[in-house]
Write a protein that holds these residues in place. Structure first.
Motif, PDB file in Angstrom:
ATOM      1  N   LEU A   1       4.958  -6.368  -7.876  1.00  0.00           N
ATOM      2  CA  LEU A   1       4.995  -5.372  -8.947  1.00  0.00           C
ATOM      3  C   LEU A   1       3.619  -5.080  -9.560  1.00  0.00           C
ATOM      4  CD1 LEU A   1       7.137  -3.606 -10.205  1.00  0.00           C
ATOM      5  CD2 LEU A   1       7.431  -5.333 -11.981  1.00  0.00           C
ATOM      6  N   PRO A   2       2.897  -6.124 -10.019  1.00  0.00           N
ATOM      7  CA  PRO A   2       1.580  -5.796 -10.587  1.00  0.00           C
ATOM      8  C   PRO A   2       0.653  -5.179  -9.551  1.00  0.00           C
ATOM      9  CG  PRO A   2       1.854  -8.172 -10.373  1.00  0.00           C
ATOM     10  CD  PRO A   2       3.193  -7.553 -10.106  1.00  0.00           C
ATOM     11  N   ALA A   3       0.748  -5.611  -8.299  1.00  0.00           N
ATOM     12  CA  ALA A   3      -0.120  -5.043  -7.264  1.00  0.00           C
ATOM     13  C   ALA A   3       0.185  -3.566  -7.072  1.00  0.00           C
ATOM     14  CB  ALA A   3       0.061  -5.799  -5.950  1.00  0.00           C
ATOM     15  N   VAL A   4       1.469  -3.232  -6.995  1.00  0.00           N
ATOM     16  CA  VAL A   4       1.851  -1.830  -6.792  1.00  0.00           C
ATOM     17  C   VAL A   4       1.379  -0.971  -7.965  1.00  0.00           C
ATOM     18  CG1 VAL A   4       3.825  -0.269  -6.825  1.00  0.00           C
ATOM     19  CG2 VAL A   4       3.781  -2.180  -5.229  1.00  0.00           C
ATOM     20  N   LEU A   5       1.592  -1.451  -9.180  1.00  0.00           N
ATOM     21  CA  LEU A   5       1.227  -0.647 -10.347  1.00  0.00           C
ATOM     22  C   LEU A   5      -0.278  -0.423 -10.410  1.00  0.00           C
ATOM     23  CD1 LEU A   5       3.654  -2.000 -13.076  1.00  0.00           C
ATOM     24  CD2 LEU A   5       3.805   0.085 -11.729  1.00  0.00           C
ATOM     25  N   ALA A   6      -1.041  -1.503 -10.215  1.00  0.00           N
ATOM     26  CA  ALA A   6      -2.494  -1.365 -10.302  1.00  0.00           C
ATOM     27  C   ALA A   6      -3.014  -0.454  -9.199  1.00  0.00           C
ATOM     28  CB  ALA A   6      -3.149  -2.742 -10.223  1.00  0.00           C
ATOM     29  N   LEU A   7      -2.503  -0.624  -7.990  1.00  0.00           N
ATOM     30  CA  LEU A   7      -2.984   0.195  -6.878  1.00  0.00           C
ATOM     31  C   LEU A   7      -2.570   1.656  -7.053  1.00  0.00           C
ATOM     32  CD1 LEU A   7      -2.321  -2.232  -3.886  1.00  0.00           C
ATOM     33  CD2 LEU A   7      -4.525  -1.629  -4.886  1.00  0.00           C
TER      34      LEU A   7
ATOM     35  N   SER B   1       0.831  -1.212   0.000  1.00  0.00           N
ATOM     36  CA  SER B   1       0.000   0.000   0.000  1.00  0.00           C
ATOM     37  C   SER B   1       0.861   1.255   0.000  1.00  0.00           C
ATOM     38  CB  SER B   1      -0.917   0.043   1.226  1.00  0.00           C
ATOM     39  OG  SER B   1      -1.673  -1.124   1.316  1.00  0.00           O
ATOM     40  N   VAL B   2       1.862   1.266   0.862  1.00  0.00           N
ATOM     41  CA  VAL B   2       2.708   2.457   0.976  1.00  0.00           C
ATOM     42  C   VAL B   2       3.472   2.696  -0.331  1.00  0.00           C
ATOM     43  CG1 VAL B   2       4.778   3.374   2.092  1.00  0.00           C
ATOM     44  CG2 VAL B   2       2.937   2.437   3.476  1.00  0.00           C
ATOM     45  N   THR B   3       4.008   1.612  -0.906  1.00  0.00           N
ATOM     46  CA  THR B   3       4.733   1.774  -2.167  1.00  0.00           C
ATOM     47  C   THR B   3       3.805   2.286  -3.261  1.00  0.00           C
ATOM     48  OG1 THR B   3       6.008  -0.148  -1.486  1.00  0.00           O
ATOM     49  CG2 THR B   3       6.335   0.624  -3.721  1.00  0.00           C
ATOM     50  N   ALA B   4       2.603   1.691  -3.317  1.00  0.00           N
ATOM     51  CA  ALA B   4       1.657   2.100  -4.359  1.00  0.00           C
ATOM     52  C   ALA B   4       1.260   3.560  -4.179  1.00  0.00           C
ATOM     53  CB  ALA B   4       0.417   1.212  -4.323  1.00  0.00           C
ATOM     54  N   LEU B   5       1.002   3.949  -2.947  1.00  0.00           N
ATOM     55  CA  LEU B   5       0.593   5.329  -2.684  1.00  0.00           C
ATOM     56  C   LEU B   5       1.728   6.289  -3.025  1.00  0.00           C
ATOM     57  CD1 LEU B   5      -1.957   6.638  -1.663  1.00  0.00           C
ATOM     58  CD2 LEU B   5      -0.983   6.668   0.623  1.00  0.00           C
ATOM     59  N   ALA B   6       2.937   5.918  -2.635  1.00  0.00           N
ATOM     60  CA  ALA B   6       4.092   6.775  -2.919  1.00  0.00           C
ATOM     61  C   ALA B   6       4.266   6.930  -4.431  1.00  0.00           C
ATOM     62  CB  ALA B   6       5.354   6.187  -2.301  1.00  0.00           C
ATOM     63  N   LEU B   7       4.136   5.810  -5.148  1.00  0.00           N
ATOM     64  CA  LEU B   7       4.272   5.871  -6.605  1.00  0.00           C
ATOM     65  C   LEU B   7       3.141   6.711  -7.204  1.00  0.00           C
ATOM     66  CD1 LEU B   7       5.744   4.843  -9.155  1.00  0.00           C
ATOM     67  CD2 LEU B   7       4.167   2.916  -9.166  1.00  0.00           C
TER      68      LEU B   7
ATOM     69  N   LEU C   1      -6.402  -5.323 -10.990  1.00  0.00           N
ATOM     70  CA  LEU C   1      -5.248  -6.077 -10.504  1.00  0.00           C
ATOM     71  C   LEU C   1      -4.981  -7.275 -11.404  1.00  0.00           C
ATOM     72  CD1 LEU C   1      -6.111  -5.727  -6.783  1.00  0.00           C
ATOM     73  CD2 LEU C   1      -3.828  -5.339  -7.693  1.00  0.00           C
ATOM     74  N   ALA C   2      -6.047  -7.968 -11.782  1.00  0.00           N
ATOM     75  CA  ALA C   2      -5.878  -9.166 -12.601  1.00  0.00           C
ATOM     76  C   ALA C   2      -5.323  -8.810 -13.976  1.00  0.00           C
ATOM     77  CB  ALA C   2      -7.208  -9.891 -12.737  1.00  0.00           C
ATOM     78  N   LEU C   3      -5.717  -7.631 -14.499  1.00  0.00           N
ATOM     79  CA  LEU C   3      -5.256  -7.214 -15.826  1.00  0.00           C
ATOM     80  C   LEU C   3      -3.756  -6.932 -15.845  1.00  0.00           C
ATOM     81  CD1 LEU C   3      -8.029  -4.816 -17.116  1.00  0.00           C
ATOM     82  CD2 LEU C   3      -7.231  -6.923 -18.172  1.00  0.00           C
ATOM     83  N   PHE C   4      -3.247  -6.430 -14.722  1.00  0.00           N
ATOM     84  CA  PHE C   4      -1.843  -6.057 -14.688  1.00  0.00           C
ATOM     85  C   PHE C   4      -0.923  -7.262 -14.759  1.00  0.00           C
ATOM     86  CE2 PHE C   4      -2.428  -1.679 -14.196  1.00  0.00           C
ATOM     87  CZ  PHE C   4      -1.198  -1.143 -14.497  1.00  0.00           C
TER      88      PHE C   4
END
Ligand code: ADP
Ligand code: MG
Lengths: 266, 519
Positions: free
Chosen positions: B99-105, B27-33, B71-74
């Motif tokens: 990686l896909p989780a971070v990008l999608a989120l 979550s933190v990585t995704a939010l930061a990105l 998420l599934a698409l990524f």
């Protein structure tokens, strides 16, 4: 004229897009005007006559379409606008104080931008608070929303003076204040102008204020400069609009003279 | 047993450092990105109507894609990218999990940040902007000293919204291989473990609320110009991040990673395999709740080490075969095909989990139906139910072709409810799974597929390419091969759906090992 003018407009023009098919507005139309060093010039005119536009041209908040404008002898087009604005003080119509800066932060902003050391800025802020007659201890750390309208304008004046400019431009600085405050501020500023040897251009829509404070008055209407001169020169102007503008203060003075005898108990 | 003395609470708690730590990390990585991308974009587009509209439009469209689908698409997208990168630059990367989780989120977090940043910046009084220019600020100074500070409260509100969305949606990253608090929810839903479901939801909600409150403290501090509150909020967030990351760093997955798909049998089997590996001296952890297509690709990419799949599933889904073959032939061919990808088909567990047409014993006997061929004559007057994918699978096409089956009505159902629906007569026939314990429980019968329209679904153990020569691993798993008969698996599955303290995958796996290992 003994010294060259500090600010000189020569056939300056500025138009704006009316927007959505409306015709272009000639906000300033062929204006030629000179302001001598140490002079206090008032620009008078009705709403929409181009006063603010004229002032904004002088520190390049906007650029002229036509004509030539010099400040301290230099063509403003050759100057870096950021540097130009830092050496001209500007007092905004509504104060224009930064709501998230304290009084000290607002006053010290231009010195800070030019890289003045913090302790010098701090000393300068105190000096300016004294100059505009605000109690240092009381007001230094307040925020703009904690000030009265008059106090805010005093801070606005202090901010304009912070970087020790030779020129101060003021856009209806006292327009929104009650008459007493306005009178006091006007007198105080006039004194500062003299004391610091400033060159001031002040916009006002109030001819009485202009007559009381300024050395010279320029009258604008629909983008054009109708007349300019000392109060005495203006009173000889043949222009009916100028005559109209002068009639009100004159009549007020006569009636007040009758109502409030000088030697009376009041 | 009272609700709170249920041993599953303790079990759930034991997973918390791992699940929560991973959840916070993603979550933190995704939010930061998301912030790192959205803030500059919003600032650049704020005064340009066309890019601004395009940006907000795109972000809104992303927002309408359901989180699970995004998420599934990524996953396939990154897989393709990873393959391209490998063939062009010789650099591969894992398209699995983080990686896909971070990008999608991150994409998901963009709309509130973009919208509030643009709104906040546009809301700054024009007179203040002119004053900033007038005192001699450069456009950059005006942006950083005036516009951004004044827009900050509105921006912070957007960041709070984004944080809560990301933390909530991160629970959906479990199926693409990212451990998260969603592991509780997916596992709990599949094994009827409501304690897990509740625990997962509560943990995610508490995390979201805590972060929201801390951010709101910062927001209040920003509004009220209170450094103290900003600092408190900042320290709180930092402490939360550190506290949740440190324990999970200490237990970064090491040793053998056992994959599991999203249904109860898979949870039990992965628990069983992990137990056997630990008994043999390996360190092993499970990566559960993986999407059916994700798990195979993850194995092929060496992201997981071992998992159980079914011959017919690979045959149809991975290798797109529509023909059917006798069991042994199909297995042999599968083994060669898998070997070409470096994957080892270690062997069969012994039971099949095939699709099968199932109906009540009473009704079947009354109508004299023993096989699907018998059913075909009655089908036009009957209704049928299946899971969400069956009717679009090749098995269904094969059945229709082989037997000329047509039903009066077809319905899709949550698999858990199918059997009860058949037992109660709500539907006449269901496409069940042969290893499901509910078949026996509800006294249902499996109809014979005499024409072998449905391919065999032997449960098989697969090893990742990097484990191809790991003889110790193979030896540790050997005792499982050929040992799990259909009756044992059915009972294990029934136990796993028991909904009590004895029904956790670990407990059921222990029971299963005792039953099959004893013989
Ligand atoms: N940025 C602008 N864009 C378009 N029109 C403008 C702009 N600034 C001023 N004007 C127009 O120019 C004219 C003169 O405006 P202004 O200089 O503000 O007058 P004053 O200060 O005397 O009231 C008005 O008609 C006004 O609408
Ligand atoms: Mg004006």
């Amino acid at each position: 004229m003994p010294t060259p003018p500090l600010i000189a407009f020569a056939h300056v023009g500025k138009s704006f897009d009316g927007g959505r098919g409306a015709a272009r507005v000639r906000a300033v139309n062929d204006v030629s005007l000179e302001v001598a060093e140490g002079e206090f010039l008032a620009i008078v005119g009705g709403s929409g006559s181009g006063k603010t536009t004229l002032l904004r041209l002088a520190n390049r908040l906007i650029d002229a379409d036509e004509g030539r404008l010099t400040v301290e002898g230099e063509d403003v087009r050759a100057l870096d606008p950021i540097q130009l604005r830092r050496r001209i003080g500007y007092v905004f119509q509504s104060g224009g104080l930064f709501p998230h800066f304290s009084v000290a932060g607002n006053i010290g902003i231009t010195p800070k931008l030019v890289g003045t050391p913090p302790n010098e800025i701090s000393a300068r802020v105190d000096e300016l608070l004294d100059l505009v007659r605000l109690d240092r201890a009381l007001y230094r750390d307040r925020f703009p929303h904690e000030l009265s309208g008059g106090q805010r304008q005093r801070v606005g004046v202090a901010r304009a003076l912070a970087a020790k400019p030779r020129i101060v431009l003021m856009d209806e600085p006292f327009g929104a204040l009650d008459p007493l405050t306005r009178d006091a501020l006007g007198d105080d500023y006039r004194e500062l102008h003299r004391q610091l040897g400033l060159t001031t251009v002040m916009i006002t829509h109030d001819m009485t204020e202009a007559l009381l404070l300024a050395d010279r008055i320029a009258v604008m209407r629909a983008g054009r400069l109708l007349a300019q001169g000392t109060p005495a020169q203006l009173s000889h102007s043949g222009d009916p609009y100028v005559g109209d503008l002068l009639r009100t203060p004159r009549r007020q003075a006569e009636r007040l003279g009758a109502l409030l005898p000088r030697d009376g108990a009041a | 047993m009272s609700f709170f003395s249920d041993p599953r609470w303790g079990e759930a708690l034991a997973h918390l450092p791992d699940y929560l730590g991973n959840h916070v990390r993603v979550s933190v990585t995704a939010l930061a990105l998301g912030l790192a991308v959205s803030l500059p974009l919003a600032i650049a587009a704020r005064n340009r109507p066309i890019p601004r509209g395009a940006l907000l439009g795109l972000a809104s469209i992303v927002q309408t894609v359901p989180g699970l689908a995004l998420l599934a698409l990524f996953y396939p997208l990154l897989l393709a990218l990873a393959a391209l990168s490998l063939s062009w630059f010789g650099i591969g990367f894992s398209a699995f999990g983080f990686l896909p989780a971070v990008l999608a989120l991150a994409l998901y977090s963009m709309l509130p940040v973009l919208r509030n940043t643009i709104t906040g910046l546009q809301g700054v009084d024009a007179a203040i902007l002119e004053a900033a220019q007038g005192v001699g600020m450069t456009p950059r100074q005006s942006l950083f000293q005036v516009e951004l500070p004044l827009a900050l409260p509105v921006m912070m509100a957007g960041i709070r919204t984004a944080a809560v969305w990301v933390i909530g949606t991160a629970t959906l990253s479990t199926p693409i291989g990212q451990t998260s608090l969603g592991n509780y929810i997916f596992a709990g839903l599949q094994t009827q473990n409501w304690v897990f479901v509740l625990f997962g939801c509560l943990a995610a909600a508490v995390l979201a609320l805590a972060v929201d409150q801390l951010l709101s403290l910062i927001e209040a501090g920003v509004r009220g110009r209170s450094r103290l509150r900003v600092a408190l909020g900042g320290v709180g967030i930092a402490m939360l991040v550190v506290a949740t990351l440190v324990p999970s760093m200490a237990r970064l997955p090491s040793g053998i990673i056992v994959g599991a798909k999203t249904f109860a049998e898979q949870y039990v089997l992965s628990a069983l395999i992990a137990q056997r590996l630990r008994a043999a001296g390996f360190s092993a952890s499970s990566r559960e709740g993986l999407g059916s297509n994700v798990v195979f690709e993850a194995l092929a990419a060496d992201d997981i080490d071992v998992y159980v799949d079914y011959s017919g599933t690979l045959w149809a889904n991975q290798f797109h075969r529509t023909d059917s073959k006798p069991r042994e032939e199909l297995l042999a061919e599968l083994k060669t095909t898998l070997a070409q990808q470096g994957i080892t088909l270690l062997g069969e567990l012994g039971f099949e989990n095939a699709y099968a047409l199932v109906m009540t014993r009473r009704r079947a006997e009354a109508l004299g139906i023993r096989s699907i061929a018998d059913l075909a004559a009655h089908a036009p007057g009957m209704s049928m139910a299946a899971d969400y994918e069956f009717f679009s699978r090749p098995e269904w096409a094969g059945l229709q072709k082989a037997y000329g089956l047509t039903f009066r009505a077809q319905r899709q159902m949550q698999p858990d409810f199918m059997y009860a629906a058949a037992a109660s007569g709500e539907v006449d026939v269901i496409a069940g799974y042969t290893s499901d314990g509910l078949i026996a429980k509800h006294d249902l019968v499996v109809l014979d597929d005499t024409r072998r329209a449905i391919p065999p679904y032997d449960s098989i153990v697969l090893l990742a390419p990097k484990r191809a020569d790991d003889h110790a691993l193979k030896a540790a798993l050997a005792p499982l091969l050929g040992r799990i008969d259909i009756a044992s698996m059915r009972e294990a599955n029934l136990r796993a759906a028991g909904g009590d303290g004895e029904s956790s995958p670990d407990a059921v796996a222990r029971w299963l090992w005792e039953r099959i290992g004893a013989r």
